[in-house]
Design a protein around this motif. Structure first.
Motif, mmCIF file in Angstrom:
data_model
loop_
_atom_site.group_PDB
_atom_site.id
_atom_site.type_symbol
_atom_site.label_atom_id
_atom_site.label_comp_id
_atom_site.label_asym_id
_atom_site.label_seq_id
_atom_site.Cartn_x
_atom_site.Cartn_y
_atom_site.Cartn_z
ATOM 1 N N ASN A 247 -11.057 47.241 -5.318
ATOM 2 C CA ASN A 247 -12.423 47.614 -4.944
ATOM 3 C C ASN A 247 -13.429 46.798 -5.749
ATOM 4 O OD1 ASN A 247 -12.129 50.078 -3.173
ATOM 5 N ND2 ASN A 247 -10.931 50.750 -4.930
ATOM 6 N N ASP A 248 -14.524 46.454 -5.102
ATOM 7 C CA ASP A 248 -15.673 45.896 -5.813
ATOM 8 C C ASP A 248 -16.929 46.242 -5.021
ATOM 9 O OD1 ASP A 248 -15.972 43.985 -3.741
ATOM 10 O OD2 ASP A 248 -14.973 42.405 -4.871
ATOM 11 N N ASP A 249 -18.062 45.679 -5.402
ATOM 12 C CA ASP A 249 -19.318 46.051 -4.750
ATOM 13 C C ASP A 249 -19.393 45.613 -3.280
ATOM 14 O OD1 ASP A 249 -19.467 43.377 -5.462
ATOM 15 O OD2 ASP A 249 -21.562 43.476 -6.091
ATOM 16 N N PHE B 157 -10.073 45.456 -0.755
ATOM 17 C CA PHE B 157 -9.054 44.586 -0.190
ATOM 18 C C PHE B 157 -7.709 45.165 -0.595
ATOM 19 C CE2 PHE B 157 -5.784 41.406 -0.845
ATOM 20 C CZ PHE B 157 -5.785 40.735 0.364
ATOM 21 N N PHE B 158 -6.739 45.121 0.334
ATOM 22 C CA PHE B 158 -5.356 45.426 -0.019
ATOM 23 C C PHE B 158 -4.422 44.712 0.933
ATOM 24 C CE2 PHE B 158 -6.291 48.835 2.980
ATOM 25 C CZ PHE B 158 -5.119 48.999 3.711
ATOM 26 N N GLU B 159 -3.229 44.449 0.444
ATOM 27 C CA GLU B 159 -2.183 43.847 1.257
ATOM 28 C C GLU B 159 -1.530 44.966 2.039
ATOM 29 O OE1 GLU B 159 0.648 40.434 -0.103
ATOM 30 O OE2 GLU B 159 1.591 42.348 -0.643
ATOM 31 N N SER B 160 -1.649 44.949 3.367
ATOM 32 C CA SER B 160 -1.102 46.038 4.168
ATOM 33 C C SER B 160 0.364 45.820 4.528
ATOM 34 C CB SER B 160 -1.928 46.253 5.438
ATOM 35 O OG SER B 160 -1.882 45.107 6.260
#
Length: 184
Positions: A20-22, A26-29
Motif C-alpha cells: 500500500n502507498d498513497d 499492488f499485489f501479485e495475484s
C-alpha cells in the motif's frame, strides 16, 4: 504470500502480500512457480471464469466428474462471499466434511480447491464479482453436485434460508448419501 492449510487435505487459503502507498495498492495475484510449490504439484490452469451475483445468490455445490474433474483457484474482486468446499473423495478421512472461508475485495484471499471436492459460494454483500481459474475445461455431460441444504453436511451459509436465491438446477441436486459415485 502466506499459505494456510485447511482441515481438508489439499485445500489451501492464499493471502497475498499487499503493498500500500498513497496511490493505492499492488499485489501479485498469481505466480505459477510459487503456487505450484504451495500445493506440492504442478497445476496447469486452462480456463478462467467470472460471475456477477446479487446478495443471497447461492451457487453450488458443483463439481466436474471423471476425466473432466477440475481444480479451482477462486477469489473475489468485488464484494464478499462465503466460499465452501466439500470433500467427496470416498477414501478420504474427511469425506463428507466441508470447509468455508470468507473471500472479499478487502482481504484479497484466494482459496484453492483440488479435484475431488464439490464447491459453492453465497454472496454476503450487495453484489459480488467472483473469479476462478480451472485446470480442466468445462464439460456439460460431466456436471455433478450436492444439494446446498444437505442435512448431513449442515453447512451454515451465513444467511437465513428465506434470503437465499438458488437456481432450480441447484435445488434438484442430490444429498451426499443419495449421490452417484463421483469417481474420486
Amino acid at each position: 504470500m502466506t499459505i494456510t492449510t485447511t482441515p481438508l487435505q489439499g485445500c489451501i487459503v492464499i493471502t497475498p502480500r499487499i503493498f500500500n502507498d498513497d496511490r493505492g495498492y499492488f499485489f501479485e495475484s498469481f505466480n505459477a512457480q510459487k503456487f505450484n510449490e504451495a500445493v506440492g504439484y504442478e497445476v496447469n490452469f486452462v480456463q478462467d471464469n467470472q460471475s456477477y451475483s446479487a446478495k443471497g445468490v447461492l451457487r453450488g455445490l458443483h463439481l466436474q466428474k471423471g476425466d473432466h474433474a477440475q481444480s479451482k483457484l477462486v477469489r473475489v474482486t468485488k464484494g464478499e462471499v462465503l466460499d465452501v468446499a466439500v470433500d467427496v473423495r470416498k477414501a478420504s478421512p474427511t469425506f463428507g466434511q466441508y470447509f468455508s472461508v470468507l473471500l472479499s475485495e478487502e482481504n484479497h484471499q484466494q482459496f484453492f480447491i483440488p479435484r475431488g471436492f464439490a464447491h459453492g459460494f453465497i454472496v454476503l454483500s450487495d453484489v459480488a464479482v467472483f473469479q476462478y481459474k480451472c485446470d480442466n475445461y468445462y464439460n456439460k455431460a460431466s456436471e455433478g453436485g450436492l444439494h446446498y441444504a444437505d442435512p448431513d453436511l449442515n453447512i451454515d451459509w451465513g444467511l437465513p434460508e428465506a434470503a437465499l436465491i438458488v437456481s432450480e438446477k441447484d435445488i434438484e441436486l442430490p444429498f451426499l448419501k443419495n449421490s452417484p459415485d463421483f469417481g474420486f
